[in-house]
Each structure stands twice: as C-alpha cells, then as structure tokens.
Design an enzyme around this catalytic site. Structure first.
Site, PDB file in Angstrom:
ATOM      1  CB  CYS A 142      -1.006  -0.023   1.136  1.00  0.00           C
ATOM      2  SG  CYS A 142      -2.378   1.145   0.860  1.00  0.00           S
ATOM      3  CE  LYS A 163     -10.200   4.469   3.637  1.00  0.00           C
ATOM      4  NZ  LYS A 163     -10.474   4.282   5.080  1.00  0.00           N
ATOM      5  CB  SER A 194      -8.153   0.585   2.938  1.00  0.00           C
ATOM      6  OG  SER A 194      -8.522   1.573   3.864  1.00  0.00           O
ATOM      7  CG  HIS A 237      -4.113  -2.820   2.972  1.00  0.00           C
ATOM      8  ND1 HIS A 237      -2.996  -2.768   3.787  1.00  0.00           N
ATOM      9  CD2 HIS A 237      -4.445  -1.539   2.693  1.00  0.00           C
ATOM     10  CE1 HIS A 237      -2.677  -1.496   4.015  1.00  0.00           C
ATOM     11  NE2 HIS A 237      -3.548  -0.735   3.362  1.00  0.00           N
ATOM     12  CD  GLU A 239      -1.937  -6.010   4.775  1.00  0.00           C
ATOM     13  OE1 GLU A 239      -1.958  -4.837   5.202  1.00  0.00           O
ATOM     14  OE2 GLU A 239      -1.913  -6.279   3.547  1.00  0.00           O
ATOM     15  NE  ARG A 251     -10.613   4.762  11.344  1.00  0.00           N
ATOM     16  CZ  ARG A 251      -9.679   4.246  10.535  1.00  0.00           C
ATOM     17  NH1 ARG A 251      -8.707   3.498  11.020  1.00  0.00           N
ATOM     18  NH2 ARG A 251      -9.740   4.475   9.231  1.00  0.00           N
TER      19      ARG A 251
END
Length: 310
Positions: A142, A163, A194, A237, A239, A251
C-alpha cells in the site's frame, strides 16, 4: 510453515488457536537448517493486529522463517505500548549491519501527506537505500509501495477524489503470467484496498525495469514488480482480516470530520449489518507463499554475506 516467533508475542496465542503451525525459539534453535531471515518494518498504527495478519500469511509454507521487527525510531507510535516495542521491536540502527533474505514494509495512514512531510521519511529512505545491498527481495504494501516506487523510480502518487475502499475484482496480465509470483493465480481474483491516493499505470509503464502484473478497472494497478524480482509493490492490502474494512468504516462513521465511504463489494447487499463477503484470502496466501518460495528461498544465496547490490 514453520515461522519462528517469540513465545510471548501476542500473535503467538492467536495463531496457535487458529491451528497455524508456529515454532518457538527453543525448538527452532535445535534444527540443523538455515532459516530464511526476514525483516519487517511495521509502520501501521495497530502494530499487534498487523503482526498477526502478516505472520498468518507467512505461515503458509514449509520454509522455516525468522522475523526481525523494526519500527521507525523517528516516529512516536501512539497505538502500541512502549513495553511492546521494547520487547519485540528493534530500530534500523540495531539491524543495519545484518543482511536479510527478504524485507516487508507495511502501509501507513499518511498518504495524504507529501512524502517529504512524513516525519520518518529520512529514516525510511535510509532503509530503502540500505536494502539495495542488504536485502535480496523486498515486498512493499500500500503506502509503502507508493513510497518505494517514488524513491527508487521517481513515480508520483496522486490524490483520489474520494477514498478507495472495498474489495475489487482484478485480473492478471496475460503476457506476464510466466512470472513466478503469479503461479497458481486465477486470471480474475479479488483484493482489498483502503487508500486515498494512487499511482498511475502510464507512469509505471515508462519505467523499463518495472512490469505491471495485475490490475483492476476500478482500483488501478495492483501488483508491480521489478524485472529481476528484487522488488514487489502491492498497492492494496492482501493481508487484511475479514473485518478490517468493517472496523475502518465504522471508525470513520463515528468521526464527524471524516467523509466516510462504504467499502465496495464488501457487505452483502451493501448492508453493514449483513454478511461480509470474504473473497480475497486464498490469493493473499498465494502471493506471500510465491514470493517467499520463488524469490527468496529459491534465489537467495545460502551465505547472506554474498549478497550484491540489486
């Protein structure tokens, strides 16, 4: 696996409960084998979560692996205790005389900043320069992929209008399918993203040393690799845990200062209280296993002192 980790690392119990084969230090030191030596720079704020995610993926191989964790000494990590850093992490100064089979650098939530504005940029570039002579193959995730593409090849990052978050359909590039990192890959596969910034395909194509191995119509380039296999740049990502994007979204919803974006292709029927559609895990395991096997284990010299600049 096995992957050798300290007995009291928080990830150890989690991975053992998941029936993942880990090896404690005592057992590892009795085996007559040279384990692979990996260095992981963890610059994600949630250190323990990222440790567990990466160790889980690195476990899917019969290769014995040792990991050194480092953090940026020039940055104050606010989401992890100093006791945890002291117990399990080193700094660049601690390991700069070592040589490693592989290096992994994680993402970081700093992409809206210019590279030079990041408080640990000078320390990071020192590590990247050092990696040319002290690491056989590197794997950047990333923001680290964007930062290293910029450092090594002068490629810029570009701010997105909103985003990019979700799980996106990707495809491998047919003319690159002979690259070993793609062994076992389906032509189409999913991967999470992300991020607020991106790198452009047309700028990467101008660099003769780089190949674009996989990309997405919605998310852009995904796997970029140097032709000699010394560097891999993963813009997403792989992972991530099944619920990582969910935690990030909830969040953001709770923060009135953030314009929250619902992760695409993630919740069933786009209902945040419904099932999370987990589509990326098999290819996540595969990309890490292929990197470890074909570009680290199969190629690295047995004596790491024989490493040459790459």
């Amino acid at each position: 696996m096995p992957i050798k980790i300290p007995d009291n690392l928080p990830a150890a119990k989690i991975l053992k409960d998941e029936n993942i084969f880990i090896m404690n230090e005592t057992r590892a030191t009795t085996q007559k084998i040279r384990p692979l030596k990996l260095l992981i720079l963890n610059i994600m704020p949630t250190k323990i979560v990222t440790e567990t995610q990466l160790l889980r993926l690195l476990s899917n191989t019969p290769l014995q692996t040792e990991v050194d964790w480092i953090h940026m000494a020039s940055h104050d990590s606010k989401n992890v205790s100093k006791e945890h850093l002291l117990a399990f992490y080193k700094t660049f100064d601690d390991i700069k005389d070592n040589k490693y089979d592989g290096l992994i650098i994680t993402g970081a939530p700093v992409e809206k900043l210019e590279f030079e504005e990041v408080d640990y940029w000078d320390e990071l570039t020192q590590l990247l320069e050092w990696s040319k002579t002290h690491v056989f193959s590197s794997f950047f995730i990333c923001w680290a992929a964007q930062a290293s593409l910029h450092y090594f090849y002068g490629i810029s990052k570009h701010l997105l209008p909103h985003k990019l978050t979700g799980v996106y359909l990707h495809h491998t590039n047919v003319d690159k399918m002979k690259r070993k990192i793609l062994r076992g890959f389906d032509y189409q596969f999913y991967a999470p993203h992300s991020r607020y910034t991106t790198v452009l395909k047309e700028e990467i194509e101008q660099v003769k040393d780089l190949d674009i191995l996989a990309e997405s119509k919605e998310a852009g380039v995904y796997i970029v690799a140097s032709k000699d296999g010394s560097r891999f740049f993963i813009t997403g990502h792989p992972e991530y845990d099944p619920d990582t994007l969910d935690k990030e979204y909830r969040r953001d919803l709770a923060n009135p200062d953030i314009v929250s974006e619902m992760p695409k292709n993630y919740y069933l029927n786009d209902d945040i209280d419904s099932e999370i559609q987990v589509k990326w895990r098999s290819h996540a395991y595969l990309i890490f296993a292929n990197w470890l096997n074909y570009y680290v284990y199969q190629e690295t010299p047995y004596d790491l002192d024989e490493l040459k600049e790459r």
